[in-house]
Enzyme design. Structure first.
Site, PDB file in Angstrom:
ATOM      1  N   GLN A 183       0.831  -1.210   0.000  1.00 46.42           N
ATOM      2  CA  GLN A 183       0.000   0.000   0.000  1.00 46.42           C
ATOM      3  C   GLN A 183       0.865   1.259   0.000  1.00 46.42           C
ATOM      4  O   GLN A 183       1.751   1.415   0.850  1.00 46.42           O
ATOM      5  CB  GLN A 183      -0.918   0.021   1.220  1.00 46.42           C
ATOM      6  N   GLN A 191      -0.318  -0.152  -5.624  1.00 44.60           N
ATOM      7  CA  GLN A 191      -1.440  -0.561  -4.783  1.00 44.60           C
ATOM      8  C   GLN A 191      -1.972   0.640  -4.006  1.00 44.60           C
ATOM      9  O   GLN A 191      -1.206   1.428  -3.447  1.00 44.60           O
ATOM     10  CB  GLN A 191      -0.995  -1.664  -3.802  1.00 44.60           C
ATOM     11  N   ASP A 192      -3.330   0.775  -3.988  1.00 48.45           N
ATOM     12  CA  ASP A 192      -3.985   1.836  -3.209  1.00 48.45           C
ATOM     13  C   ASP A 192      -3.538   3.230  -3.660  1.00 48.45           C
ATOM     14  O   ASP A 192      -3.141   4.061  -2.851  1.00 48.45           O
ATOM     15  CB  ASP A 192      -3.696   1.659  -1.717  1.00 48.45           C
ATOM     16  N   ASP A 219      -6.682  -2.778  -5.805  1.00 45.28           N
ATOM     17  CA  ASP A 219      -7.559  -1.808  -5.125  1.00 45.28           C
ATOM     18  C   ASP A 219      -7.097  -0.371  -5.348  1.00 45.28           C
ATOM     19  O   ASP A 219      -7.056   0.431  -4.415  1.00 45.28           O
ATOM     20  CB  ASP A 219      -7.609  -2.100  -3.616  1.00 45.28           C
ATOM     21  N   ARG A 246     -14.064  -5.145  -5.701  1.00 45.08           N
ATOM     22  CA  ARG A 246     -14.426  -6.018  -4.589  1.00 45.08           C
ATOM     23  C   ARG A 246     -14.788  -5.123  -3.403  1.00 45.08           C
ATOM     24  O   ARG A 246     -14.344  -3.965  -3.328  1.00 45.08           O
ATOM     25  CB  ARG A 246     -13.283  -6.967  -4.236  1.00 45.08           C
TER      26      ARG A 246
END
Length: 327
Positions: free
Chosen positions: A135, A157-158, A181, A237
């Site tokens: 992250q 990520q993120d 994500d 998700r």
């Protein structure tokens, strides 16, 4: 002759600086030609709770700063000289240690924190340059009525954390990239004519929409693209049980997983989420393999999704511009 050329250059510089002074409240320039050399200094100079818009022009350059635009700094507008060359970046990541030896965490990793309401950014790249280390947030947005026009959000990520519960955010002609994500959080956000660029494999969204919010993420007229090594991606998700995401009028390539959506390992999420699609095109759209608990909206349902329905009393003047070239 040399003296005359030097004098001419000084006159041109003076003229340009005066144009900037008339068009913008503050100018940020790494070379010292503005009032400030860092973005944070310019933000700090804005009076707290000012009710009029303060416009800050940021000249081309790489500004390695961890920026905090605090809640009292409202009605601020940042305008970059060029989206590809005006870059605000930092390289924190979730597992980096603070001075007490503790992980700074996902929220602590952000390059830019935006808390002041009525914020606008145009022609700026927001980057987390830590690389594929877990992250690592480029932009953390808790502000209500935040608008991003022709901006880039760069990371893995993120990448983009829409943090504010109930906060409303608008992204127009933006480029957002990442892996797992890479657009996530609890805000209500509309993405118009954006490019969602998938790197490696993962999930485009991980919404944590509160059960009290009617809408989470709406992607309209967006295009999903992928890097040369892209494998398979899900549309989203649920980070929290009541996640809400709608893709409509958008283009989906073949690497979008046929199932479309993932339940994050919890069958109970299938009863509470609202994941929907409407009028999308491309090899990754309208798959017969979509999970049964996702929705395909009817024409009536799709046509009733509008900015006013999503944002309520936030009145928006849509800027008229061509699709940006982010390459």
């Amino acid at each position: 002759m040399i003296k005359n050329v030097s004098l001419l250059l000084l006159c041109v510089l003076f003229f340009v600086q005066n144009i900037w002074a008339r068009d913008y409240d503050f100018v940020v320039a790494k070379d010292g030609s503005g009032q400030f050399t860092t973005v944070q200094e310019a933000i700090d100079a804005v009076p707290s709770f000012r009710k009029e818009t303060t416009t800050i022009f940021i000249k081309k350059g790489i500004y390695k700063e961890k920026i905090i635009l605090s809640e009292p700094k409202q009605h601020i507008k940042l305008i970059g000289e060029d989206v590809l060359s005006t870059i605000i970046t930092f390289d924190d990541y979730a597992q980096r240690k603070n001075k007490f030896g503790e992980d700074i965490g996902t929220s602590g990793s952000a390059s830019f924190y935006c808390l002041g309401n009525n914020f606008t950014a145009e022609n700026i790249s927001f980057e987390n340059s830590a690389g594929p280390v877990g992250q690592a947030v480029a932009m953390w947005v808790a502000a209500d009525k935040a608008t991003f026009i022709n901006c880039r959000f760069l990371g893995f990520q993120d990448t983009l954390y829409t943090y504010g519960k109930g906060a409303r955010q608008l992204y127009i002609h933006c480029y957002i990239e990442g892996t797992v994500d890479y657009i996530f959080g609890s805000s209500t956000a509309w993405f118009e004519n954006c490019e969602l660029h998938c790197k490696s494999k993962g999930y485009i969204t991980a919404a944590s929409t509160p059960d009290t919010s009617s809408f989470g993420y709406v992607f309209n007229n967006c295009t999903i693209t992928g890097s040369s090594d892209v494998q398979t991606f899900y549309l989203g998700r649920p980070w929290r049980p009541y996640a809400k995401v709608i893709f409509m009028n958008s283009t989906m390539p073949a690497f979008i997983n046929g199932a479309g959506w993932d339940n994050w390992g919890k069958e109970s999420n299938e009863q509470t989420v609202f994941f929907a699609e409407y009028n999308n095109t491309g090899a990754g759209a309208l798959s017969q393999s979509r999970v049964k608990w996702a929705k395909q909206l009817s024409n009536e349902q799709g046509q009733n999704i509008s900015l006013s329905a999503v944002f309520g009393d936030w009145e928006i003047d849509f800027p008229v511009s061509n699709q940006a070239n982010f390459r």
